[in-house]
Design an enzyme around this catalytic site. Sequence first.
Site, PDB file in Angstrom:
ATOM      1  N   LYS A   1      30.873  29.205  48.189  1.00  0.00           N
ATOM      2  CA  LYS A   1      31.431  28.506  49.354  1.00  0.00           C
ATOM      3  C   LYS A   1      31.873  27.090  49.015  1.00  0.00           C
ATOM      4  O   LYS A   1      31.403  26.475  48.062  1.00  0.00           O
ATOM      5  CB  LYS A   1      30.446  28.564  50.533  1.00  0.00           C
ATOM      6  CG  LYS A   1      30.474  29.967  51.165  1.00  0.00           C
ATOM      7  CD  LYS A   1      29.611  30.129  52.395  1.00  0.00           C
ATOM      8  CE  LYS A   1      29.744  31.582  52.895  1.00  0.00           C
ATOM      9  NZ  LYS A   1      28.821  31.892  53.992  1.00  0.00           N
TER      10      LYS A   1
ATOM     11  N   ARG B   1      23.179  37.023  49.536  1.00  0.00           N
ATOM     12  CA  ARG B   1      24.477  37.700  49.639  1.00  0.00           C
ATOM     13  C   ARG B   1      25.421  37.035  48.649  1.00  0.00           C
ATOM     14  O   ARG B   1      25.768  35.866  48.826  1.00  0.00           O
ATOM     15  CB  ARG B   1      24.978  37.577  51.082  1.00  0.00           C
ATOM     16  CG  ARG B   1      26.288  38.288  51.357  1.00  0.00           C
ATOM     17  CD  ARG B   1      26.688  38.112  52.828  1.00  0.00           C
ATOM     18  NE  ARG B   1      27.927  38.803  53.111  1.00  0.00           N
ATOM     19  CZ  ARG B   1      29.133  38.313  52.853  1.00  0.00           C
ATOM     20  NH1 ARG B   1      29.273  37.120  52.319  1.00  0.00           N
ATOM     21  NH2 ARG B   1      30.210  39.022  53.134  1.00  0.00           N
TER      22      ARG B   1
HETATM   23  N1  HH2 Z   1      29.401  34.717  54.815  1.00  0.00           N
HETATM   24  C1  HH2 Z   1      30.609  35.322  54.830  1.00  0.00           C
HETATM   25  C2  HH2 Z   1      30.754  36.593  55.422  1.00  0.00           C
HETATM   26  N2  HH2 Z   1      29.698  37.233  55.945  1.00  0.00           N
HETATM   27  N3  HH2 Z   1      27.393  37.309  56.441  1.00  0.00           N
HETATM   28  C3  HH2 Z   1      26.180  36.725  56.439  1.00  0.00           C
HETATM   29  N4  HH2 Z   1      25.114  37.361  56.960  1.00  0.00           N
HETATM   30  N5  HH2 Z   1      25.986  35.470  55.897  1.00  0.00           N
HETATM   31  C4  HH2 Z   1      27.011  34.766  55.358  1.00  0.00           C
HETATM   32  O1  HH2 Z   1      26.784  33.602  54.907  1.00  0.00           O
HETATM   33  C5  HH2 Z   1      28.311  35.351  55.351  1.00  0.00           C
HETATM   34  C6  HH2 Z   1      28.471  36.650  55.923  1.00  0.00           C
HETATM   35  C7  HH2 Z   1      31.786  34.648  54.235  1.00  0.00           C
HETATM   36  O2  HH2 Z   1      31.933  34.962  52.878  1.00  0.00           O
HETATM   37  P1  HH2 Z   1      32.919  36.083  52.301  1.00  0.00           P
HETATM   38  O3  HH2 Z   1      32.546  37.436  52.769  1.00  0.00           O
HETATM   39  O4  HH2 Z   1      32.945  35.910  50.832  1.00  0.00           O
HETATM   40  O5  HH2 Z   1      34.343  35.661  52.812  1.00  0.00           O
HETATM   41  P2  HH2 Z   1      35.255  36.158  54.029  1.00  0.00           P
HETATM   42  O6  HH2 Z   1      34.529  35.951  55.308  1.00  0.00           O
HETATM   43  O7  HH2 Z   1      36.474  35.271  53.903  1.00  0.00           O
HETATM   44  O8  HH2 Z   1      35.561  37.617  53.828  1.00  0.00           O
END
Ligand code: HH2
Length: 270
Positions: A213, A250
């Site tokens: 992030k 995660r």
């Molecule tokens: N962060 C993201 C998405 N889902 N779920 C949980 N429980 N906790 C988190 O911190 C979290 C999440 C964002 O990251 P990412 O999936 O890499 O990106 P995007 O939302 O752009 O797909």
Amino acid sequence: MGPGPVLMGILNVTPDSFSDGGDIDSPAAAAEQAATLLDEGAAILDVGGESTRPGAEPVSADEELQRVIPVIEEILSARPQSIISVDTYRAGVAEAALDAGASMVNDVTALRGDERMAPLLAERGAPVVLMHMQGEPRNMQQNPHYEDVVREVREFLLQRAEHAISASVNPSAIVLDPGIGFGKTVEHNLELLEHTGELVREGFPVLIGLSRKRFLGEIGAGSPESAKERISGTVAANALACERGASIFRVHDVAANREALAVAAALRRG
Ligand code: HH2
């Protein structure tokens, strides 16, 4: 000595995720990535069909279903024992994913996005991640504000856990997540990480999602521009959260995180 840290590998089936958008463009590509994550040590695969990056617009439920369900089916046909989490706040998508063989739900709205989610989880007995977010992805990074971020996030999550329990979700199926980067400044994220222990003390397993992030780049851990250059920072921050008692991580980069988490967990056990 409790169980070791659990790694949740991220599988974004989206064209626009902040760090890996567009990397996976077919169920076969998803199954290949899933196999890599599992072989590197992921215990859970988190499959998501809608980006929640700052500024992201929601996609339709149909689009989300079309992205996610074939991927879950493909992964389970190649690796039938996989534990799959579906990253969705829509009960319809969660239900179809559970029907396709997913085992748990990751709800970034903590059951606020769809009133049918809590009864579905209760009926299926599926574990759920309840995440804190201030605002919505569209606007959440526009001036986030708290009096006391650690207390407010903890109180919100406990309220949402109460809500789930009052809808007959089993308390042992609930995981709490402070939602790093969701309506938070760099300082808010750091304060939440520093005080991870206060959330852990409430007795629910705590999940941390900080992988690659942007705030990491802003404190000098890799590039503020390039998410794929924030892996070392991710590993360091996860190890410290683990030492403070978080148990589920995660991550995009399972291999890189696994060994550091093993050290952090050993130090925590003493
Ligand atoms: N962060 C993201 C998405 N889902 N779920 C949980 N429980 N906790 C988190 O911190 C979290 C999440 C964002 O990251 P990412 O999936 O890499 O990106 P995007 O939302 O752009 O797909």
